[in-house]
Design an enzyme around this catalytic site. Structure first.
Site: not given
Length: 480
Positions: A176, A250, A284, A382
């Protein structure tokens, strides 16, 4: 303008179940540059059914690893010849500077693909063990149908972390793509057909979160591999736990770069262009917490301000561009909101801020905050954009404490003139990877996170393990 009106399901370009479409918008021009069907739950059902048939009845899982590697090797060769086309397309989709794209968005994905092709020949797929009660054959088999859910920031790289080992293992895949970056999956699908990968082995359904959640919970999916936010990862992990479904996650990061007092500052600051600001900071593993001793703090602050303030911000297709636009207006607004939060928290704005570099496009000025406490939101959450925070430390032990004082544990780095000592410091950082005088991901070594940065590992032989089940077959000793 790239327009597609079908989905890649069952090895064919299949008509979608619905009529809604996804407009792909250039983050540089804010104009529509592509259009694809928006996948529905019906499309997921069709894709999973195709993958299920290909796994249960098709040749792919029954081929030898060498036979699968030969087919995947053809895909790798096609990819190697056409990397520039992929790099250009991803840059157009999400604003990655082309100099980064040619490496991170196309060359590295191809390297990962080729790594697993090569690993197939040396990997121990089956062994005979002398058990305590007699001989045992220990073999490894593919886990089954895999749902691969990938983000928009490095769509080909994160996909290949899943697709390459899954294919070599003998799994079938329903991927996806993110609705922000579906176009690159269409290009890859063309290459997959050209390589001769059997029908149903790889399927693509670009869609949003709700359809992604449907794919995760689908009863005919045996494993989920997800790259994305920690919040989404928690939900996916809960579903997979309830269903006892294999899962690799992850997730996010807030990585620290420790500048030791003996570091060469010029090369360290230059290294931060990649380690901290790769892909416009939309990474990330970006080293966005910069830790400097109070003895060198002012020197580091000045050097960071000069480097970050001098970055070339503009058209990501320009080879001179160092920082491009963020992927979407909502991401631009998110990052600007964190800049406001930093100011409200009392951090010192060293360079950058809320003045947008361009009137058109989703640009944010590369920004550095100083006088940052590790308890501030800009140091703990983040941001996912070109925003760095500079945090002072007292001594080496304090630097390690600050680096480890995070909900995340994905990446990190140590910068020093004594590499052996840097490695020793890196061992004490609670993260899945920690570079010395660099930050890079090697296809031969595992990548993943501690704490809220995820579960499991990708890359290296460990990445292949995630797509295999172990089977023990005890048997009588051979006669004679």
């Amino acid at each position: 303008m790239r327009e597609h009106d079908r989905l890649f399901i069952g090895g064919e370009w299949a008509a979608p179940a619905g009529t809604d479409v996804i407009d792909v918008v250039s983050p540089h021009t804010e104009e529509v540059i592509g259009r694809v069907p928006e996948g529905t739950e019906g499309d997921i059902d069709a894709a999973v059914a195709a993958a299920r048939r290909a796994f249960d009845e098709g040749p792919w899982p029954r081929m030898t690893p060498a036979e699968r590697a030969e087919v995947v090797g053809r895909l790798s060769a096609i990819y190697a010849e056409r990397q520039q086309e992929m790099a250009d397309l991803v840059t157009a989709e999400m604003g990655s500077p082309i100099m980064f794209s040619v490496f991170g968005q196309s060359a590295i994905p191809q390297m990962v693909l080729q790594y697993y092709v090569d690993l197939a020949a040396s990997y121990t797929w089956e062994e005979e063990r002398q058990g305590m009660l007699g001989p045992v054959t220990v073999t490894q088999e593919p886990v089954g149908v895999v749902a691969a859910i990938v983000p928009w920031n490095v769509p080909q790289f994160t996909l290949m972390l899943k697709l390459a080992p899954a294919l070599i293992a003998g799994c079938t895949v329903v991927a996806k793509p993110s609705p922000e970056t579906p176009l690159d999956s269409y290009l890859l699908a063309e290459w997959i057909r050209e390589a001769g990968i059997p029908e149903g082995v790889v399927n693509f359904v670009p869609a949003g979160r709700e359809v992604g959640a449907y794919l995760v919970a689908h009863p005919d999916v045996d494993k989920v591999s997800f790259t994305g936010s920690t919040a989404a990862g928690r939900k996916i992990g809960a579903v997979c736990g309830e269903q006892l479904k294999r899962v690799t996650l992850e997730l996010g990061g807030k990585s620290a770069a420790i500048i030791l007092d003996d570091a060469d500052l010029a090369s360290t600051i230059e290294g931060f262009k990649l380690a901290s600001l790769m892909n416009n900071g939309e990474a990330c593993a970006a080293q966005t917490r910069i830790l400097a001793s109070r003895r060198r703090y002012d020197e580091v602050a000045d050097a960071l301000a000069t480097m970050v303030g001098g970055l070339a911000v503009g058209d990501p297709a320009d080879y001179g561009c160092e920082i491009g636009p963020l992927v979407a207006r909502r991401q631009q607004e998110r990052v600007e909101n964190y800049i406001r939060i930093g100011q409200d928290e009392g951090a010192k704005l060293i360079t950058g801020g809320l003045n947008r570099p361009h009137d058109r496009g989703w640009y944010v000025a590369p920004t550095v905050f100083g006088d940052v406490g590790n308890d501030m939101r800009i140091a703990r959450e983040e941001i996912f954009g070109p925003v760095l925070v500079l945090i002072p430390y007292e001594d080496e032990a304090d630097a390690i404490r600050i680096a480890n004082d995070s909900d995340y544990g994905l990446g990190g780095s140590v910068w020093t003139s004594d590499v052996d000592h840097g490695v020793d410091v890196a061992r004490r950082i609670r993260t899945g990877s920690c570079g010395v005088n660099m930050y890079t991901l090697d296809p031969n070594t595992p990548f993943g996170g501690y704490k809220n940065s995820g579960l499991g590992r990708e890359l290296g032989p460990e990445g292949l393990h995630a797509y295999l089940e172990h089977k023990s077959i005890p048997h009588p000793a051979p006669a004679g």
